[in-house]
Design an enzyme around this catalytic site. Structure first.
Site, PDB file in Angstrom:
ATOM      1  N   GLU A   1     -47.910 -14.008 -16.902  1.00 41.31           N
ATOM      2  CA  GLU A   1     -47.946 -12.654 -17.461  1.00 41.31           C
ATOM      3  C   GLU A   1     -48.621 -12.653 -18.836  1.00 41.31           C
ATOM      4  OE1 GLU A   1     -44.105 -10.839 -15.078  1.00 41.31           O
ATOM      5  OE2 GLU A   1     -43.787 -11.493 -17.128  1.00 41.31           O
TER       6      GLU A   1
ATOM      7  N   ALA B   1     -32.631 -12.596 -14.437  1.00 45.72           N
ATOM      8  CA  ALA B   1     -31.692 -11.524 -14.781  1.00 45.72           C
ATOM      9  C   ALA B   1     -30.611 -11.272 -13.720  1.00 45.72           C
ATOM     10  CB  ALA B   1     -32.477 -10.240 -15.040  1.00 45.72           C
TER      11      ALA B   1
ATOM     12  N   PHE C   1     -28.158  -9.602 -20.373  1.00 42.77           N
ATOM     13  CA  PHE C   1     -27.944  -8.979 -19.063  1.00 42.77           C
ATOM     14  C   PHE C   1     -26.529  -9.240 -18.539  1.00 42.77           C
ATOM     15  CE2 PHE C   1     -32.618  -9.196 -18.925  1.00 42.77           C
ATOM     16  CZ  PHE C   1     -32.883  -7.886 -18.567  1.00 42.77           C
TER      17      PHE C   1
ATOM     18  N   GLY D   1     -22.366 -12.664 -26.166  1.00 47.01           N
ATOM     19  CA  GLY D   1     -23.726 -12.400 -25.697  1.00 47.01           C
ATOM     20  C   GLY D   1     -23.859 -11.022 -25.078  1.00 47.01           C
TER      21      GLY D   1
HETATM   22  C1  LIG Z   1     -40.287 -13.945 -21.807  1.00 43.86           C
HETATM   23  C2  LIG Z   1     -39.268 -13.842 -20.710  1.00 43.86           C
HETATM   24  C3  LIG Z   1     -39.574 -13.170 -19.541  1.00 43.86           C
HETATM   25  C4  LIG Z   1     -38.637 -13.058 -18.514  1.00 43.86           C
HETATM   26  N1  LIG Z   1     -38.973 -12.369 -17.384  1.00 43.86           N
HETATM   27  C5  LIG Z   1     -38.051 -12.196 -16.422  1.00 43.86           C
HETATM   28  C6  LIG Z   1     -38.339 -11.407 -15.272  1.00 43.86           C
HETATM   29  O1  LIG Z   1     -39.446 -10.870 -15.132  1.00 43.86           O
HETATM   30  N2  LIG Z   1     -37.362 -11.254 -14.340  1.00 43.86           N
HETATM   31  C7  LIG Z   1     -36.128 -11.824 -14.483  1.00 43.86           C
HETATM   32  O2  LIG Z   1     -35.260 -11.637 -13.632  1.00 43.86           O
HETATM   33  N3  LIG Z   1     -35.839 -12.592 -15.547  1.00 43.86           N
HETATM   34  C8  LIG Z   1     -36.754 -12.789 -16.519  1.00 43.86           C
HETATM   35  N4  LIG Z   1     -36.459 -13.537 -17.612  1.00 43.86           N
HETATM   36  C9  LIG Z   1     -35.169 -14.225 -17.673  1.00 43.86           C
HETATM   37  C10 LIG Z   1     -34.045 -13.285 -18.032  1.00 43.86           C
HETATM   38  O3  LIG Z   1     -34.408 -12.501 -19.155  1.00 43.86           O
HETATM   39  C11 LIG Z   1     -32.795 -14.117 -18.321  1.00 43.86           C
HETATM   40  O4  LIG Z   1     -32.494 -14.863 -17.178  1.00 43.86           O
HETATM   41  C12 LIG Z   1     -31.634 -13.227 -18.675  1.00 43.86           C
HETATM   42  O5  LIG Z   1     -31.890 -12.560 -19.883  1.00 43.86           O
HETATM   43  C13 LIG Z   1     -30.352 -14.042 -18.779  1.00 43.86           C
HETATM   44  O6  LIG Z   1     -29.309 -13.199 -19.124  1.00 43.86           O
HETATM   45  P1  LIG Z   1     -28.089 -13.746 -19.973  1.00 43.86           P
HETATM   46  O7  LIG Z   1     -27.135 -12.612 -20.099  1.00 43.86           O
HETATM   47  O8  LIG Z   1     -27.605 -15.014 -19.408  1.00 43.86           O
HETATM   48  O9  LIG Z   1     -28.687 -14.119 -21.392  1.00 43.86           O
HETATM   49  P2  LIG Z   1     -29.577 -13.278 -22.393  1.00 43.86           P
HETATM   50  O10 LIG Z   1     -30.090 -12.030 -21.775  1.00 43.86           O
HETATM   51  O11 LIG Z   1     -30.529 -14.237 -22.974  1.00 43.86           O
HETATM   52  O12 LIG Z   1     -28.538 -12.840 -23.506  1.00 43.86           O
HETATM   53  C14 LIG Z   1     -27.885 -13.777 -24.322  1.00 43.86           C
HETATM   54  C15 LIG Z   1     -27.380 -13.048 -25.547  1.00 43.86           C
HETATM   55  O13 LIG Z   1     -26.520 -13.933 -26.251  1.00 43.86           O
HETATM   56  C16 LIG Z   1     -26.766 -13.840 -27.632  1.00 43.86           C
HETATM   57  N5  LIG Z   1     -26.368 -15.117 -28.216  1.00 43.86           N
HETATM   58  C17 LIG Z   1     -26.853 -16.343 -27.917  1.00 43.86           C
HETATM   59  N6  LIG Z   1     -26.188 -17.287 -28.588  1.00 43.86           N
HETATM   60  C18 LIG Z   1     -25.258 -16.638 -29.330  1.00 43.86           C
HETATM   61  C19 LIG Z   1     -24.260 -17.067 -30.243  1.00 43.86           C
HETATM   62  N7  LIG Z   1     -24.083 -18.359 -30.509  1.00 43.86           N
HETATM   63  N8  LIG Z   1     -23.494 -16.134 -30.852  1.00 43.86           N
HETATM   64  C20 LIG Z   1     -23.680 -14.820 -30.591  1.00 43.86           C
HETATM   65  N9  LIG Z   1     -24.594 -14.348 -29.722  1.00 43.86           N
HETATM   66  C21 LIG Z   1     -25.367 -15.250 -29.099  1.00 43.86           C
HETATM   67  C22 LIG Z   1     -28.254 -13.557 -27.734  1.00 43.86           C
HETATM   68  O14 LIG Z   1     -28.558 -12.904 -28.956  1.00 43.86           O
HETATM   69  C23 LIG Z   1     -28.478 -12.659 -26.516  1.00 43.86           C
HETATM   70  O15 LIG Z   1     -28.343 -11.299 -26.844  1.00 43.86           O
HETATM   71  C24 LIG Z   1     -37.368 -13.660 -18.665  1.00 43.86           C
HETATM   72  C25 LIG Z   1     -37.050 -14.330 -19.833  1.00 43.86           C
HETATM   73  C26 LIG Z   1     -37.986 -14.428 -20.854  1.00 43.86           C
HETATM   74  C27 LIG Z   1     -37.629 -15.143 -22.131  1.00 43.86           C
END
Ligand SMILES: Cc1cc2nc3c(=O)[nH]c(=O)nc-3n(C[C@H](O)[C@H](O)[C@H](O)COP(=O)(O)OP(=O)(O)OC[C@H]3O[C@@H](n4cnc5c(N)ncnc54)[C@H](O)[C@@H]3O)c2cc1C
Length: 421
Positions: A169, A316, A13, A10
């Site tokens: 939003e 995030a 963030f 992944g």
């Molecule tokens: C519309 C929206 C608005 C948001 N607004 C906010 C905000 O204003 N403030 C805030 O703090 N948070 C916000 N969030 C939440 C925030 O974006 C997430 O909490 C954050 O992105 C989580 O980070 P992460 O690294 O856990 O996962 P993600 O950022 O979701 O990254 C996961 C990655 O894993 C990859 N992936 C998934 N499964 C697989 C697999 N099986 N094989 C290979 N790759 C894979 C995906 O392609 C992705 O790139 C928002 C989310 C959304 C959807």
């Protein structure tokens, strides 16, 4: 001697933060993602509402790590893992070995099993989904321009399900798009008949925020023309209507599902303990039980807050801080030191309601709203966006949108329009 192999699943963030924090470590990092880019999810709603282009909020992973020699990128979807044999399996059937594994696969849309969500609602978790929503809305306007009686069928209405930050939003952005942009683009259409309805099952919007912030969001959205329906759930969704649990039927061709997330399905494919929303149970150092070499961070993990009871929110900052923490734990282990407990530093929460108005809440009760909240929201999002080009593009787009009330990103090609029908 081969280097210690760290595989990160992944490039969100959490994954990016972990890889960056391993910059000076004597390890070989492989970052795996199904897409070749990082998505800045907080601005997805602006792509959906024609304020920004996909390239403004996505950044190629290879570009991010061009100068970090110990990181290589592998594009592919991870479908499983052999935790005992320390390999992950990709969808092309290749196996990738690791010494340490960081699970950072994020979350997917949670439909809560409600009928019709999968088939008829637009989720908002990826750039593809944001674009699909945008072209659908533009296509509906073009269709109504040709066949005006489609308005009676709800073709211009948008129902947003879920009154959290994304729903707030999204609805704020859509009323603005309708009133300030599409009303001018389509003078032959009575855009005043387009409804934006925001449905929330709880008694107030933005439940994680202070009630005063919720009340402000409610007031501002209502003043701007959003119809807010509180204390009512979605019963089922059809292609041309949303049915609420109180029996109301809202005619619409566009339902946006912003009502919840569940951990990535990958979490369920690993045979590890899961808790609410499918999130992976983690120890205090963010490793998973019985596999100290496997860590889970961000939306896919159920990391505990400092009180040791509540789960950290799926936003995030826990992902970023978790990523940095597990990188430090891998370095600790390699140096023969014990791992340490993850302690989350809450920096506050923000949600924008639309032009000139956002809510920003900070630890110890400080709150900003109105133009000041909006400016802090703008500043913070620019700071966290990756890449100078993206920051510059977003700033230019925002300035343009602000000064002209126009949106540049509303192209609809023949093929896309045909597919959207
Ligand atoms: C519309 C929206 C608005 C948001 N607004 C906010 C905000 O204003 N403030 C805030 O703090 N948070 C916000 N969030 C939440 C925030 O974006 C997430 O909490 C954050 O992105 C989580 O980070 P992460 O690294 O856990 O996962 P993600 O950022 O979701 O990254 C996961 C990655 O894993 C990859 N992936 C998934 N499964 C697989 C697999 N099986 N094989 C290979 N790759 C894979 C995906 O392609 C992705 O790139 C928002 C989310 C959304 C959807």
């Amino acid at each position: 001697m081969t280097k210690h192999r760290v595989v990160i699943i992944g490039a969100g963030f959490g994954g990016l933060a972990a890889a960056r924090a391993l910059r000076d470590a004597d390890v070989a990092v492989t970052l795996v993602d199904a897409n070749n880019f990082h998505t800045f999810q907080p601005l997805l709603y602006q792509v959906a509402s024609a304020g920004l282009d996909p390239d403004d909020i996505g950044y190629a992973v290879r570009g991010i790590f061009r100068r970090q020699r110990n990181v290589s990128f592998r594009m592919g979807r991870v479908v499983g893992a052999d935790l005992a044999g320390r390999t992950i399996r990709l969808d092309d059937d290749t196996a990738l070995p690791y010494d340490s594994l960081i699970l950072a696969a994020g979350a997917v849309t949670n439909t809560f099993g409600i009928d019709g969500v999968d088939e008829h609602a637009f989720p908002l978790k990826s750039i593809d989904e944001a674009l699909a929503l945008r072209v659908h809305v533009l296509a509906e306007f073009e269709n109504v321009a040709i066949q005006p009686d489609l308005i009676d069928d709800g073709a211009l209405n948008i129902v947003v399900c879920g009154g959290g930050p994304t729903g707030v939003e999204m609805s704020g952005a859509f009323v603005e798009l309708f009133a300030k942009v599409l009303a001018k683009d389509f003078p032959q259409i009575d855009v005043g008949r387009a409804r934006v309805v925001l449905v929330e099952a709880a008694g107030r919007l933005l439940t994680p925020f202070h009630p005063k912030s919720s009340a402000r969001a409610m007031r501002t959205l209502t003043e701007r023309g959003v119809e807010v329906r509180l204390d009512v759930g979605v019963d089922h969704i059809e292609a041309t209507a949303v049915h609420l649990t109180d029996g109301t039927r809202i005619a619409t061709h566009t339902t946006v599902w912003a009502a919840g997330v569940a951990a990535s399905p990958l979490a369920g494919a690993l045979g590890l303990a899961q808790t609410r929303g499918g999130r992976l149970v983690v120890q205090r150092d963010l490793s998973v039980a019985a596999h100290p070499e496997v860590f889970a961070i961000g939306d896919v993990a159920a990391a505990l807050a400092d009180d040791g009871v509540s789960l950290l929110p799926q936003v995030a900052q826990p992902a970023i801080q978790g990523g940095r923490h597990v990188a430090a734990q891998i370095v600790n282990r390699l140096a023969g030191r014990p791992t340490t407990t993850f302690s989350y530093h809450d920096k506050g929460s923000m949600a924008t309601i639309g032009r000139h108005d956002a809510i920003a809440e900070f630890p110890r009760g400080a709150r900003l709203h109105g133009p000041l909240g909006w400016l802090s929201w703008l500043g913070l999002h620019i700071v966290y966006l990756i890449g100078f080009r993206n920051r510059a593009n977003v700033l230019v787009n925002w300035a343009w949108n602000y000064l002209t009330y126009d949106r540049g990103s509303r192209l609809l090609s023949e093929r896309v329009h045909r597919d959207a029908k």
